[in-house]
Motif scaffolding. Structure first.
Motif, PDB file in Angstrom:
ATOM      1  N   ARG A  13     -12.995-109.835   3.462  1.00 53.36           N
ATOM      2  CA  ARG A  13     -13.124-108.259   3.117  1.00 53.36           C
ATOM      3  C   ARG A  13     -13.192-108.534   1.936  1.00 53.36           C
ATOM      4  O   ARG A  13     -13.739-107.338   0.741  1.00 53.36           O
ATOM      5  CB  ARG A  13     -11.753-108.252   3.563  1.00 53.36           C
ATOM      6  CG  ARG A  13     -12.091-107.557   4.504  1.00 53.36           C
ATOM      7  CD  ARG A  13     -11.147-106.405   5.637  1.00 53.36           C
ATOM      8  NE  ARG A  13     -10.446-106.135   6.957  1.00 53.36           N
ATOM      9  CZ  ARG A  13      -9.989-104.936   7.479  1.00 53.36           C
ATOM     10  NH1 ARG A  13      -8.867-104.993   6.965  1.00 53.36           N
ATOM     11  NH2 ARG A  13     -10.169-105.038   8.805  1.00 53.36           N
ATOM     12  N   PHE A  15     -14.258-110.427  -0.235  1.00 52.99           N
ATOM     13  CA  PHE A  15     -15.537-110.670  -1.002  1.00 52.99           C
ATOM     14  C   PHE A  15     -16.024-109.894  -0.580  1.00 52.99           C
ATOM     15  O   PHE A  15     -17.225-109.427  -2.193  1.00 52.99           O
ATOM     16  CB  PHE A  15     -16.728-111.110   0.155  1.00 52.99           C
ATOM     17  CG  PHE A  15     -17.919-112.036  -0.361  1.00 52.99           C
ATOM     18  CD1 PHE A  15     -18.243-112.707  -1.499  1.00 52.99           C
ATOM     19  CD2 PHE A  15     -19.046-111.541   0.340  1.00 52.99           C
ATOM     20  CE1 PHE A  15     -19.196-113.098  -2.129  1.00 52.99           C
ATOM     21  CE2 PHE A  15     -20.089-111.608  -0.627  1.00 52.99           C
ATOM     22  CZ  PHE A  15     -19.983-112.122  -0.766  1.00 52.99           C
ATOM     23  N   PHE A  16     -16.475-108.426   0.111  1.00 54.77           N
ATOM     24  CA  PHE A  16     -16.961-106.970   0.207  1.00 54.77           C
ATOM     25  C   PHE A  16     -16.207-106.281  -0.629  1.00 54.77           C
ATOM     26  O   PHE A  16     -17.386-105.385  -1.375  1.00 54.77           O
ATOM     27  CB  PHE A  16     -16.674-106.688   1.817  1.00 54.77           C
ATOM     28  CG  PHE A  16     -17.577-105.687   1.721  1.00 54.77           C
ATOM     29  CD1 PHE A  16     -18.857-105.093   2.061  1.00 54.77           C
ATOM     30  CD2 PHE A  16     -16.576-103.692   1.281  1.00 54.77           C
ATOM     31  CE1 PHE A  16     -19.117-103.958   2.151  1.00 54.77           C
ATOM     32  CE2 PHE A  16     -17.538-102.723   1.437  1.00 54.77           C
ATOM     33  CZ  PHE A  16     -18.604-103.190   2.261  1.00 54.77           C
ATOM     34  N   THR A  18     -14.902-106.762  -3.728  1.00 50.23           N
ATOM     35  CA  THR A  18     -15.080-107.447  -4.998  1.00 50.23           C
ATOM     36  C   THR A  18     -16.458-107.221  -5.497  1.00 50.23           C
ATOM     37  O   THR A  18     -16.769-107.188  -7.006  1.00 50.23           O
ATOM     38  CB  THR A  18     -14.381-108.840  -5.647  1.00 50.23           C
ATOM     39  OG1 THR A  18     -15.496-109.695  -4.103  1.00 50.23           O
ATOM     40  CG2 THR A  18     -13.879-108.969  -4.955  1.00 50.23           C
ATOM     41  N   ARG A  19     -17.590-107.379  -4.527  1.00 50.26           N
ATOM     42  CA  ARG A  19     -18.829-106.439  -4.863  1.00 50.26           C
ATOM     43  C   ARG A  19     -19.525-105.792  -5.312  1.00 50.26           C
ATOM     44  O   ARG A  19     -20.679-105.250  -5.534  1.00 50.26           O
ATOM     45  CB  ARG A  19     -19.975-107.238  -3.772  1.00 50.26           C
ATOM     46  CG  ARG A  19     -20.240-108.371  -3.236  1.00 50.26           C
ATOM     47  CD  ARG A  19     -20.366-109.215  -4.166  1.00 50.26           C
ATOM     48  NE  ARG A  19     -20.419-110.709  -4.256  1.00 50.26           N
ATOM     49  CZ  ARG A  19     -19.429-111.718  -4.986  1.00 50.26           C
ATOM     50  NH1 ARG A  19     -18.305-111.416  -5.787  1.00 50.26           N
ATOM     51  NH2 ARG A  19     -19.624-113.047  -4.922  1.00 50.26           N
ATOM     52  N   ARG A  20     -18.447-104.494  -5.395  1.00 50.02           N
ATOM     53  CA  ARG A  20     -18.474-102.934  -5.221  1.00 50.02           C
ATOM     54  C   ARG A  20     -17.405-102.146  -6.147  1.00 50.02           C
ATOM     55  O   ARG A  20     -17.778-101.426  -7.169  1.00 50.02           O
ATOM     56  CB  ARG A  20     -17.837-102.303  -3.519  1.00 50.02           C
ATOM     57  CG  ARG A  20     -19.189-102.356  -3.312  1.00 50.02           C
ATOM     58  CD  ARG A  20     -19.676-102.318  -1.212  1.00 50.02           C
ATOM     59  NE  ARG A  20     -20.322-102.516  -0.765  1.00 50.02           N
ATOM     60  CZ  ARG A  20     -20.965-104.058  -0.316  1.00 50.02           C
ATOM     61  NH1 ARG A  20     -20.511-104.653  -1.033  1.00 50.02           N
ATOM     62  NH2 ARG A  20     -21.843-103.987  -0.246  1.00 50.02           N
ATOM     63  N   ALA A  22     -14.164-103.703  -9.647  1.00 51.68           N
ATOM     64  CA  ALA A  22     -13.682-104.610 -10.087  1.00 51.68           C
ATOM     65  C   ALA A  22     -12.281-104.915  -9.905  1.00 51.68           C
ATOM     66  O   ALA A  22     -11.590-103.943 -10.197  1.00 51.68           O
ATOM     67  CB  ALA A  22     -13.253-104.195 -11.540  1.00 51.68           C
ATOM     68  N   ASP A  76     -14.357 -99.502 -11.641  1.00 52.19           N
ATOM     69  CA  ASP A  76     -15.786 -99.622 -11.665  1.00 52.19           C
ATOM     70  C   ASP A  76     -16.200-100.065 -10.096  1.00 52.19           C
ATOM     71  O   ASP A  76     -15.360 -99.355  -9.192  1.00 52.19           O
ATOM     72  CB  ASP A  76     -16.514-101.992 -11.377  1.00 52.19           C
ATOM     73  CG  ASP A  76     -15.390-101.691 -13.028  1.00 52.19           C
ATOM     74  OD1 ASP A  76     -16.029-103.190 -13.619  1.00 52.19           O
ATOM     75  OD2 ASP A  76     -15.742-100.443 -14.132  1.00 52.19           O
TER      76      ASP A  76
END
Length: 77
Positions: A13, A15-16, A18-20, A22, A76
């Motif tokens: 979760r 990982f998911f 922090t890809r979208r 910051a 972000d």
């Protein structure tokens, strides 16, 4: 409750997320609760106890404006 009580893997979760957006120092990504617990609403007090660190508390803000990652619009996307 601990991460051992969750249904899905917390690392996946994060990982998911922090890809979208910051995450900034002090952000606490909440990943859910045990069955039967209602979702948080504005004004609720959230405490996250971390062994050896302490128990910071925050009040839940209103919904984030569309297209932002934070209630104040500073996140972000």
């Amino acid at each position: 409750m601990s991460t051992a009580d969750t249904v899905s893997y917390v690392g996946a979760r994060l990982f998911f997320v922090t890809r979208r957006i910051a995450l900034r120092r002090g952000d606490v990504p909440l990943t859910g609760g045990p069955a039967g617990v209602r979702p948080p609403v504005a004004g609720d007090r959230m405490e996250v106890r971390t062994e050896g660190v302490g128990t910071p508390a925050n009040l839940v803000a209103g919904a984030a404006p569309p297209g932002t990652g934070r209630p104040d619009g500073s996140g972000d996307v």
